[in-house]
Design an enzyme around this catalytic site. Structure first.
Site, mmCIF file in Angstrom:
data_model
loop_
_atom_site.group_PDB
_atom_site.id
_atom_site.type_symbol
_atom_site.label_atom_id
_atom_site.label_comp_id
_atom_site.label_asym_id
_atom_site.label_seq_id
_atom_site.Cartn_x
_atom_site.Cartn_y
_atom_site.Cartn_z
ATOM 1 C CB CYS A 82 34.272 40.252 48.060
ATOM 2 S SG CYS A 82 32.753 40.102 47.120
ATOM 3 C CG HIS A 83 38.841 36.205 47.887
ATOM 4 N ND1 HIS A 83 37.705 35.572 47.440
ATOM 5 C CD2 HIS A 83 39.520 35.299 48.651
ATOM 6 C CE1 HIS A 83 37.684 34.339 47.912
ATOM 7 N NE2 HIS A 83 38.763 34.138 48.651
ATOM 8 C CG MET A 117 30.980 39.588 43.885
ATOM 9 S SD MET A 117 29.228 39.513 43.407
ATOM 10 C CE MET A 117 28.525 40.817 44.388
ATOM 11 C CG ASP A 132 23.567 62.292 45.508
ATOM 12 O OD1 ASP A 132 22.682 62.728 46.272
ATOM 13 O OD2 ASP A 132 24.721 62.752 45.473
#
Length: 339
Positions: A82-83, A117, A132
């Site tokens: 990814c950039h 993304m 969590d």
């Protein structure tokens, strides 16, 4: 005919099948927006605890929201090809069903590559954070369906996930209930104790009964913890009802967040209406001047904040009653514009 992509069609592989970072230097710089979603499948007990802000680790949604934003910002560190992007904004919203917490993330940037993304990572990290925080109560909770919903910008323009279009159509159909239309109203109560079931709601039913007497179809009272009132407003605005009346969370306490959540959804304010309600209350008690309640328009929905006290609710209703029909008609586009 084989419709599967060939090795050369996978942009992160070169002609010899080796991983590479895509060169985007020739791409146009445009505004890029991506929306992703997912859901945490859990138990009704967990849903009740989270909505009431009653989990042992305190504010579950706020923690998950911050984690999701942080995850989006670090996407290029987590996903190697990814950039690095300069994100303009990352917005994360939660919703509830009886046994799920839905997560939706919107990421935005101006650049030469998309933010899909980043939005997906925000959903995944927010969902894992939810897991969590609820695992002590439900260790079997499952994060499901992390997926891209929409994206826009760049060469391909606007894209919408096909099943998202179908789901949106179904949602719009379901919204055609008494909560939609020119004679519809929703009552929303901001009360942490009420959401937990430790405090009786004495104002919501009064407002519902009054609105019904005005000839409106009423949904609610919907009761949300003070910390979740923004989620409650999103719920109340579903289906674009003609009127949303909130009660509670308008004072100066650190937990009172209704005006801030309301301002975030308003397109236009009706300051005269809010001031008239404060004046009415001040005739009986100086404490009424401390109310920070707002009134305004979210699209074509009138949103009015009332205080959380029975007296404040009665004063608010007395101000609303003689103008309600005219106000709703004006907003719907059929009233006289002489106000």
């Amino acid at each position: 005919m084989n419709d599967e992509p060939t090795i050369n069609e996978l942009t992160h592989l070169d002609g010899e099948g080796r991983a590479r970072m895509v060169d985007v230097s020739a791409k146009a710089t445009t505004t890029r927006i991506a929306v992703a979603g997912g859901e945490l499948q859990t138990t009704a007990e967990v849903i009740a605890l989270v909505r009431a802000d009653g989990m042992p680790k305190a504010d579950v949604l706020a923690t998950a929201r911050i984690a999701g934003i942080a995850g989006a910002k670090r996407t290029s560190e987590l996903i190697p090809l990814c950039h690095q992007l300069s994100l303009s904004s990352v917005k994360i919203e939660f919703g509830f069903t009886e046994t799920t917490i839905t997560v939706e993330a919107t990421a935005k940037t101006t650049g030469q590559t998309g933010v899909e993304m980043e939005a997906l990572t925000a959903v995944a990290v927010a969902g894992l954070t939810l897991h969590d925080m609820v695992k002590a109560v439900d260790p079997a909770a499952t994060m499901n369906g992390v997926r891209l919903l929409t994206k826009e910008g760049g060469k391909h323009g606007h894209w919408v996930r096909p099943d998202a279009v179908e789901a949106e159509t179904e949602t719009e159909t379901e919204a055609e209930t008494p909560t939609a239309g020119p004679r519809s109203a929703v009552v929303l109560v901001a009360s942490t104790g009420g959401a937990r079931g430790t405090r009786e709601d004495t104002t919501g039913p009064v407002i519902s009964e009054w609105l019904t007497a005005q000839g409106l179809s009423v949904r609610g009272p919907l009761v949300y913890a003070d910390a979740d009132i923004a989620t409650g407003l999103a719920d109340a605005l579903t289906g674009a009802p003609a009127l949303v009346v909130t009660t509670g969370g308008t004072g100066a306490s650190p937990t009172d967040q209704t005006p801030e959540a309301t301002r975030a959804v308003l397109d236009r304010e009706l300051p005269g209406l809010a001031e008239a309600m404060r004046r009415k209350g001040s005739e009986k008690t100086p404490h009424a001047s401390l109310s920070r309640g707002l009134a305004g328009l979210s699209g074509r929905t009138v949103v009015v904040n009332l205080p959380g006290s029975p007296g404040g609710v009665r004063d608010g209703m007395s101000v609303l009653e003689p103008i309600l029909e005219h106000l709703l008609a004006q907003v719907a586009g059929g009233g006289m514009h002489d106000a």
